[in-house]
Design a protein around this motif. Structure first.
Motif, PDB file in Angstrom:
ATOM      1  N   PRO A 268      23.746 -57.082 -28.818  1.00  0.00           N
ATOM      2  CA  PRO A 268      22.428 -56.285 -29.372  1.00  0.00           C
ATOM      3  C   PRO A 268      21.456 -55.761 -28.464  1.00  0.00           C
ATOM      4  N   ASN A 269      21.615 -56.097 -27.290  1.00  0.00           N
ATOM      5  CA  ASN A 269      20.414 -55.600 -26.440  1.00  0.00           C
ATOM      6  C   ASN A 269      21.362 -54.766 -25.391  1.00  0.00           C
ATOM      7  N   ALA A 270      22.556 -54.072 -25.545  1.00  0.00           N
ATOM      8  CA  ALA A 270      22.931 -53.388 -24.658  1.00  0.00           C
ATOM      9  C   ALA A 270      22.340 -51.660 -24.657  1.00  0.00           C
ATOM     10  N   TYR A 271      21.307 -51.637 -24.246  1.00  0.00           N
ATOM     11  CA  TYR A 271      20.482 -50.481 -24.444  1.00  0.00           C
ATOM     12  C   TYR A 271      19.618 -50.218 -23.180  1.00  0.00           C
ATOM     13  N   ILE A 272      19.207 -48.944 -23.005  1.00  0.00           N
ATOM     14  CA  ILE A 272      18.319 -48.631 -22.015  1.00  0.00           C
ATOM     15  C   ILE A 272      17.211 -47.930 -22.784  1.00  0.00           C
ATOM     16  N   TYR A 273      15.952 -47.963 -22.205  1.00  0.00           N
ATOM     17  CA  TYR A 273      14.778 -47.053 -22.593  1.00  0.00           C
ATOM     18  C   TYR A 273      15.050 -45.625 -21.610  1.00  0.00           C
ATOM     19  N   PHE A 274      15.044 -44.640 -22.013  1.00  0.00           N
ATOM     20  CA  PHE A 274      15.239 -43.537 -21.177  1.00  0.00           C
ATOM     21  C   PHE A 274      13.942 -42.535 -21.429  1.00  0.00           C
ATOM     22  N   THR A 275      13.354 -42.312 -20.396  1.00  0.00           N
ATOM     23  CA  THR A 275      12.262 -41.286 -20.491  1.00  0.00           C
ATOM     24  C   THR A 275      12.422 -39.912 -19.919  1.00  0.00           C
ATOM     25  N   VAL A 276      12.221 -38.840 -20.696  1.00  0.00           N
ATOM     26  CA  VAL A 276      12.441 -37.308 -20.045  1.00  0.00           C
ATOM     27  C   VAL A 276      11.099 -36.878 -19.547  1.00  0.00           C
ATOM     28  N   GLN A 277      10.745 -37.293 -18.379  1.00  0.00           N
ATOM     29  CA  GLN A 277       9.536 -37.013 -17.809  1.00  0.00           C
ATOM     30  C   GLN A 277       9.503 -35.484 -17.397  1.00  0.00           C
ATOM     31  N   GLY A 278       8.667 -34.783 -17.901  1.00  0.00           N
ATOM     32  CA  GLY A 278       8.533 -33.238 -17.507  1.00  0.00           C
ATOM     33  C   GLY A 278       9.026 -32.747 -16.348  1.00  0.00           C
ATOM     34  N   HIS A 279       8.412 -33.397 -15.165  1.00  0.00           N
ATOM     35  CA  HIS A 279       8.766 -32.905 -13.962  1.00  0.00           C
ATOM     36  C   HIS A 279      10.100 -33.457 -13.298  1.00  0.00           C
ATOM     37  N   ALA A 280      10.564 -34.606 -14.212  1.00  0.00           N
ATOM     38  CA  ALA A 280      11.763 -34.976 -13.593  1.00  0.00           C
ATOM     39  C   ALA A 280      13.104 -34.270 -14.470  1.00  0.00           C
ATOM     40  N   GLU A 327      24.288 -50.841 -14.825  1.00  0.00           N
ATOM     41  CA  GLU A 327      24.852 -49.759 -13.977  1.00  0.00           C
ATOM     42  C   GLU A 327      24.208 -48.432 -14.337  1.00  0.00           C
ATOM     43  N   ALA A 328      23.754 -48.001 -15.623  1.00  0.00           N
ATOM     44  CA  ALA A 328      22.828 -47.012 -15.972  1.00  0.00           C
ATOM     45  C   ALA A 328      21.467 -46.958 -15.191  1.00  0.00           C
ATOM     46  N   VAL A 329      21.103 -47.913 -15.174  1.00  0.00           N
ATOM     47  CA  VAL A 329      19.572 -48.087 -14.505  1.00  0.00           C
ATOM     48  C   VAL A 329      19.858 -47.855 -13.006  1.00  0.00           C
ATOM     49  N   ASP A 330      21.119 -48.340 -12.388  1.00  0.00           N
ATOM     50  CA  ASP A 330      21.049 -48.077 -11.047  1.00  0.00           C
ATOM     51  C   ASP A 330      21.464 -46.996 -10.697  1.00  0.00           C
ATOM     52  N   ILE A 331      21.981 -46.369 -11.471  1.00  0.00           N
ATOM     53  CA  ILE A 331      22.274 -44.741 -11.156  1.00  0.00           C
ATOM     54  C   ILE A 331      20.948 -44.003 -11.538  1.00  0.00           C
ATOM     55  N   LEU A 332      20.396 -44.148 -12.484  1.00  0.00           N
ATOM     56  CA  LEU A 332      19.016 -43.173 -12.763  1.00  0.00           C
ATOM     57  C   LEU A 332      17.765 -43.660 -11.956  1.00  0.00           C
ATOM     58  N   ARG A 333      17.949 -44.593 -11.388  1.00  0.00           N
ATOM     59  CA  ARG A 333      16.625 -45.328 -10.319  1.00  0.00           C
ATOM     60  C   ARG A 333      16.782 -44.291  -9.133  1.00  0.00           C
ATOM     61  N   LYS A 334      17.955 -44.031  -8.881  1.00  0.00           N
ATOM     62  CA  LYS A 334      18.022 -43.148  -7.664  1.00  0.00           C
ATOM     63  C   LYS A 334      17.644 -41.663  -7.796  1.00  0.00           C
ATOM     64  N   PHE A 335      17.403 -41.319  -9.182  1.00  0.00           N
ATOM     65  CA  PHE A 335      16.721 -40.029  -9.502  1.00  0.00           C
ATOM     66  C   PHE A 335      15.532 -40.175  -9.906  1.00  0.00           C
ATOM     67  N   ASP A 336      14.884 -41.170  -9.838  1.00  0.00           N
ATOM     68  CA  ASP A 336      13.353 -41.258 -10.043  1.00  0.00           C
ATOM     69  C   ASP A 336      13.154 -41.325 -11.374  1.00  0.00           C
ATOM     70  N   ILE A 337      14.159 -41.587 -12.392  1.00  0.00           N
ATOM     71  CA  ILE A 337      13.946 -41.464 -14.001  1.00  0.00           C
ATOM     72  C   ILE A 337      13.160 -42.640 -14.336  1.00  0.00           C
ATOM     73  N   PRO A 338      12.055 -42.579 -15.128  1.00  0.00           N
ATOM     74  CA  PRO A 338      11.551 -43.896 -15.612  1.00  0.00           C
ATOM     75  C   PRO A 338      12.311 -44.449 -16.584  1.00  0.00           C
ATOM     76  N   CYS A 339      12.917 -45.550 -16.493  1.00  0.00           N
ATOM     77  CA  CYS A 339      13.997 -46.251 -17.383  1.00  0.00           C
ATOM     78  C   CYS A 339      13.928 -47.804 -17.182  1.00  0.00           C
ATOM     79  N   ALA A 340      14.560 -48.477 -17.952  1.00  0.00           N
ATOM     80  CA  ALA A 340      14.591 -49.882 -17.961  1.00  0.00           C
ATOM     81  C   ALA A 340      15.893 -50.376 -18.994  1.00  0.00           C
ATOM     82  N   PRO A 341      16.324 -51.403 -18.475  1.00  0.00           N
ATOM     83  CA  PRO A 341      17.398 -51.840 -19.580  1.00  0.00           C
ATOM     84  C   PRO A 341      16.432 -52.828 -20.487  1.00  0.00           C
ATOM     85  N   VAL A 342      17.130 -52.801 -21.707  1.00  0.00           N
ATOM     86  CA  VAL A 342      16.601 -53.700 -22.710  1.00  0.00           C
ATOM     87  C   VAL A 342      17.046 -55.124 -22.539  1.00  0.00           C
TER      88      VAL A 342
END
Ligand code: COA
Length: 420
Positions: A268-280, A327-342
């Motif tokens: 039930p918690n296999a999700y991330i929060y993904f933010t589409v930051q304008g400048h990212a 795994e997703a957050v570990d990839i996205l963090r390298k691109f400076d994308i604000p995100c986190a696992p639930v």
């Protein structure tokens, strides 16, 4: 006396359930001498609510009353009243969160407290503020979330479960307690200048509303514009005249959503929060392997993206299909994308970083052995709050009475009168 920042501040903790205890617990962590006053025999109702071990103080109590001393006292008996009067004369703060009028009925109105000790700070939590048309109401967490604007703006706006929704976070209880702690410290600093105590009150409705100010912002914008461009309803659905519930949309200028990751079908918690930051946007395209989005006019600006933002989230979910949330957050963090696992409570309890920082701590307890609890979320360079066990009911009664000058015979008499 310890050298903690609040040591030397004596607090009568006449609180119960969550809102008041959360406030005084935090002050105790930082060194205040917090004396929890409870009715003999029964004590705070949370001692026995939702017990996991028979006849042992429930976690509900232990997790909100650490670092305090316990004094049992029947303040409706004349002998008990006399003890409370003595305590008031020798303390700096009295914190309470009884139902409206209870302290007055007990004989401790603000006027009486000032007579006893003009330097005392009286700090109260109530559901609604003094003079409010609901000031007589007793209030619990969810009532406050409804009255303070959180429920009307949380949840889904259509579908089977589109009614107002309660948050699991204690916006009405602990949040109000945190506001009260700020009020107490402010009044304490004020007293250093004036020599006088004052009454500090926080209404749960107001504390919830204070956290919902961005929704008030949205109401004012909606009144002016008739639409809210960052809400999932825009631009395909009609807006009414009140701020709608926005599901998992980002609350500010950055669109965001909760997205499925590998394993969501069973976890039930296999999700991330993904933010589409304008400048990212560029890095997002790189991370997703969609370089063509960087130059496609349907994607290059937030305005261009908004009409099909849900399709964009759909594409990202496609990308997430074969990746766990970590795994997703570990990839996205390298691109400076604000995100986190639930994260689930289980994951948080076992989180190494939280254990290391003291945000989750294990506390030895006389009767239950030990318990895990949430430690101080405030970190200092010169103070590491050490979390100690919650007191047993009346554990420090004799000690506190002796400090107040009662002789052993007088203490015995108070026990015999069942006043303590
Ligand atoms: N000795 C003798 N009597 C005591 C006592 C003691 N040590 N401690 C409490 N009492 C009495 C009070 O005097 C009061 O009696 P009265 O109503 O006859 O005057 C009674 O116990 C407590 O009343 P109340 O606080 O109204 O308890 P409740 O269980 O009916 O209501 C709340 C609980 C939380 C709904 C209510 O306290 C409230 O609305 N508090 C303010 C808002 C709040 O903090 N809510 C969030 C809680 S997490």
């Amino acid at each position: 006396m310890s050298d903690k920042p609040l040591s030397g501040i004596k607090i009568i903790d006449f609180t119960h359930v969550q809102a008041g205890p959360a406030c005084t617990q935090m002050l105790a962590w930082f060194g205040a001498d917090v004396i929890k006053v409870e009715r003999p025999g029964a004590g705070d109702v949370t001692r026995s609510q939702l017990r996991d071990i028979p006849d042992v103080d429930a976690l509900y109590f232990t997790m909100l009353n650490s670092n305090k001393r316990g004094l049992s006292l029947d303040t409706k008996k004349p002998e008990g009243k006399a003890v409370l009067e003595k305590l008031i004369k020798e303390s700096d703060v009295l914190v309470e969160n009884f139902g409206p009028g209870a302290l007055d009925r007990m004989g401790f109105s603000w006027e009486r407290i000032q007579e006893l000790n003009p330097k005392l700070i009286l700090a109260s939590v109530k559901g609604f503020s003094d003079g409010h048309h609901y000031e007589d109401l007793k209030v619990y967490e969810n009532v406050a979330q409804c009255a303070g604007g959180a429920a009307s703006t949380t949840g889904w706006w259509k579908g089977e479960h589109s009614e107002p929704t309660i948050s699991a976070a204690a916006l009405g209880d602990s949040n109000t307690g945190m506001h009260l702690a700020i009020g107490i410290l402010t009044a304490y600093i004020g007293r250093q200048k004036t020599g006088k105590g004052q009454k500090v009150a926080v209404a749960m409705q107001d504390a919830v509303l204070n956290l919902c100010r961005v929704k008030m912002r949205d109401q004012l914008r909606l009144d002016k514009l008739g639409y809210l461009e960052e809400y999932p309803q825009y631009p395909h659905e009609k807006f009414g005249d009140v701020v709608p519930r926005g599901g998992n949309a980002g609350g500010g200028g950055q669109p965001g959503w909760i997205l499925k990751c590998k394993g969501w079908e069973t976890d039930p918690n296999a999700y991330i929060y993904f933010t589409v930051q304008g400048h990212a946007w560029g890095p997002i395209c790189d991370a997703l392997g969609k370089p063509e989005w960087k130059t496609d006019p349907a994607y290059t600006t937030p305005k261009a993206r908004q009409p099909h933002i849900m399709d964009i989230f759909g594409t990202i979910e496609d990308w997430l299909k074969d990746k766990t949330k970590y795994e997703a957050v570990d990839i996205l963090r390298k691109f400076d994308i604000p995100c986190a696992p639930v994260l689930s409570m289980k994951e948080l309890l076992n989180d190494e970083s939280l254990r290391k920082s003291g945000s989750i701590v294990e506390v030895p307890h006389k009767v239950r052995g030990s318990y895990f609890t949430v430690g101080s979320p405030i970190k200092f360079s010169d103070l590491k709050p050490e979390i100690t066990a919650s007191p047993l009911l009346g554990e420090h009664t004799d000690e506190v009475l002796a400090e107040l000058g009662y002789s052993q015979d007088q203490i015995k008499a108070l026990h015999e009168a069942k006043a303590v």
